[in-house]
Design an enzyme around this catalytic site. Structure first.
Site, PDB file in Angstrom:
ATOM      1  CG  HIS A   1     -10.865  -6.527   6.938  1.00 24.75           C
ATOM      2  ND1 HIS A   1      -9.801  -6.679   7.798  1.00 24.75           N
ATOM      3  CD2 HIS A   1     -10.405  -6.907   5.715  1.00 24.75           C
ATOM      4  CE1 HIS A   1      -8.758  -7.159   7.133  1.00 24.75           C
ATOM      5  NE2 HIS A   1      -9.100  -7.293   5.874  1.00 24.75           N
TER       6      HIS A   1
ATOM      7  CD  GLU B   1      -1.831  -2.366   1.370  1.00 21.78           C
ATOM      8  OE1 GLU B   1      -0.693  -2.662   1.789  1.00 21.78           O
ATOM      9  OE2 GLU B   1      -2.726  -3.220   1.194  1.00 21.78           O
TER      10      GLU B   1
END
Lengths: 327, 328
Positions: free
Chosen positions: A132, A63
């Site tokens: 999440h 990322e």
């Protein structure tokens, strides 16, 4: 009249991205699973076949480098659309977005531009658990130098993504996972753009202003429909962009209704709701007829078990209850 | 590989002396509180690396980017010393109008993409700039300076790996000066032979190079540029060097062991002395020319200080808020 097509949000986004890649050779996508896998959320389905590996770039699970390399490519004249699979992983890219994307134009006194879009799916559901299930859009909107767009329906998703890609500034563009399959009319116009920073009245009303973005708009519209049966007319203001924030539109509506409920999918402390409430009391104090209410996610990590998960988040019933407290 | 002629080498010498004079002046100005703030990371001791790297760049085609120890590259690549000094002092005529400071020098027109103050943060930017070169087929290469400390953070790993996966024209130069802030390389890296990391990313390993020898550096970077320009992907070089002015000006006092280490490097491995001796050995009667260069560079730095101090401090809201966003 421009013709419209009925498309789910996912396909509206796909259409926008595809058309922008067709329009401008400099636009390309990069991210985890955007190519061979056809996109984790299938937004980039078919892109690899159509555009090839040069413009549809599968990346490692990196990322920091996805966001950082996109910043560099943007500085060097390309128009990257980087996908961070879900916004939960954008925390790993936070430095690249905040200390680099958002600061480079300023820090070097305008010598470089960062025309970058970072797309990230956002939201909870399906028992995704504490790591999440984040909806942290306001955190990113805290920092100047970045724009943050959060569409609530297919037409906005289409026009906002196009506007983001064509803009000269870095944009974090979030897509509510729950909205991907929701259909809606989309203008069949390759140049349909939703101006950055422009909110939208999604329903007119005179008794109370409901302020929301992204998925919150859906709960507000459902609540408004129910409340109308009881004679309560809600005005639903969809700010669409958390930065720049269309406060003028919120103030205008509030001055008409004199009451507000702010709906946010994110956490309550230092939040979108706090910001709107603070600005309303600063700028519209004389128009205020009731306390400003907030409907936020509960201040707790999101648990696995299904009923507990649902309890964490706003819904239309919670919005209705809040409205009834002040009308 | 092109062998540099006398004129070229004298130009390297000039750049190295300019950098040394400039940096030592910065230290002095900081002591006198004419340069303020807490961050000032000087390039003294590293000169040969930056000068050699810039010497290998094709002007207008290749790119260079670095971390916060960035003054040397700016000067080597030809950014006006007046503007660089003005930025040190936060002045309106600085490279960033006084808004970037010592750690954020840049010059778009020189393809100098900046100094960056978050350790490792510029490395994926270099990956992205190289991606643009490959994407556009323009054949430029991107040189990135990397402090030894940055090799231990995630950016290094992700940026070099991505460059390796895509065979991008990146040249990664670790400036290994032995310390990441105050922590010795051996105390920070599981394997302190830093160039060996190339193996993990599938990129060309050009191993250790004497960072105090401008010729050795030039040869290594030339080879790296040829490799990357030919499309074979990225290259890693580990330049061994030493910093003369510590991590930054706000360092604590050196202990006697470090002081001794520093003096030894200065005595035995000073890049300017090494080059000067080499030139004097090769060309009789060059001492005068070199002395003249030294005097000239001193004057250039003096002028830059006068220029900077005459430049106004930005103080308007218009300046404060300019360039937060690109105005459409």
């Amino acid at each position: 009249m421009v013709a419209v097509k009925n498309l789910p949000v996912r396909e509206a986004l796909r259409k926008a991205l595809m058309e922008e890649m067709e329009r401008d050779e400099r636009v390309f996508v990069m991210g985890q699973e955007v190519g061979q896998w056809q996109g984790t959320h299938r937004v980039t389905q078919g892109f690899l076949d159509k555009f090839g590996e040069k413009r549809v770039r599968d990346t490692p699970i990196s990322e920091m480098a996805i966001a950082g390399a996109a910043v560099g490519a943007a500085m060097a004249g390309l128009r990257p659309v980087a996908e961070i699979m879900t916004i939960n992983f954008a925390f790993l890219a936070f430095d690249a977005l905040i200390n680099h994307a958002a600061k480079i134009h300023y820090m070097f006194n305008g010598q470089f531009r960062v025309p970058l879009v970072v797309r990230a799916a956002s939201g909870w559901g399906n028992q995704a658990t504490a790591t999440h299930s984040h909806t942290p859009e306001p955190i990113f909107a805290h920092f100047t130098g970045l724009y943050v767009g959060c569409p609530s329906n297919a037409a906005d998703a289409y026009g906002m993504l196009k506007a983001s890609i064509r803009d000269e500034n870095p944009v974090l563009f979030t897509e509510s996972i729950a909205l991907y399959p929701k259909p809606g009319p989309v203008p069949d116009d390759v140049d349909y753009l939703v101006p950055i920073g422009k909110g939208d009245i999604k329903r007119e009303g005179k008794h109370v202003t409901l302020v929301a973005y992204a998925r919150g708009v859906e709960w507000c519209l459902t609540a408004a429909k129910e409340l109308a049966k009881e004679g309560i007319e809600c005005e639903v203001v969809d700010v669409r962009w958390l930065r720049p924030l269309d406060t003028a539109l919120v103030f205008e509506s509030f001055k008409k209704t004199n009451r507000a409920v702010i709906v946010e999918e994110s956490l309550p402390l230092y939040s979108f709701g706090s910001e709107i409430a603070a600005q309303l009391q600063e700028h519209c104090f004389d128009y205020m007829d009731a306390p400003i209410k907030r409907v936020s996610a509960l201040d707790v990590p999101v648990p696995y078990s299904h009923d507990l998960e649902l309890m964490c988040f706003p819904n239309a019933e919670k919005v209705i209850a809040a409205v009834k407290e002040i009308v | 590989m092109a062998t540099p002629n006398k004129e070229t080498v004298l130009e390297w010498y000039r750049q190295m002396v300019l950098i040394r004079e400039f940096e030592e002046a910065c230290q002095q100005l900081y002591n006198e509180k004419r340069i303020t703030g807490v961050y000032l990371h000087l390039y003294s001791g590293h000169e040969a690396i930056g000068v050699a790297a810039v010497a290998c760049m094709e002007v207008g085609r290749d790119h260079i980017i670095t971390a916060y120890r960035d003054h040397g590259l700016a000067l080597a690549i030809g950014v006006d010393p007046n503007k660089v000094m003005a930025e040190m002092m936060g002045r309106r005529d600085g490279t960033s109008g006084g808004k970037g400071g010592s750690m954020h020098l840049a010059s778009r027109e020189h393809n100098f993409w900046g100094g960056y103050a978050i350790v490792g943060g510029h490395l994926p930017l270099a990956t992205g700039i190289a991606l643009a070169e490959q994407y556009n087929g323009t054949g430029g290469v991107v040189i990135s300076m990397i402090g030894d400390g940055a090799t231990n953070n995630g950016y290094f790993h992700e940026a070099l790996n991505m460059s390796g996966v895509w065979d991008l024209p990146n040249i990664w130069i670790i400036e290994n000066n032995g310390y990441g802030m105050g922590t010795a390389v051996e105390r920070a890296a599981g394997n302190p032979i830093l160039h060996q990391r190339a193996l993990g990313y599938g990129i060309k390993d050009l191993e250790r190079v004497d960072g105090q020898d401008v010729f050795a550096m030039y040869e290594a970077v030339q080879a790296a540029v040829e490799h990357a320009r030919a499309g074979y992907g990225s290259v890693l070089i580990e330049a061994i060097t030493y910093r003369y002015r510590g991590h930054g000006v706000s360092d604590k006092q050196y202990d006697s062991k470090l002081r001794e280490e520093l003096e030894k490097w200065k005595r035995e491995k000073d890049p300017i002395t090494i080059l000067r001796n080499r030139l004097e050995k090769k060309y009789k009667d060059i001492a005068k020319t070199l002395d003249a260069i030294d005097a000239e560079q001193k004057a250039v730095v003096e002028r830059s200080i006068a220029f900077a101090e005459a430049s106004p401090l930005p103080n308007t809201y218009e300046e404060l808020f300019a360039h937060v966003y690109v105005e459409s």
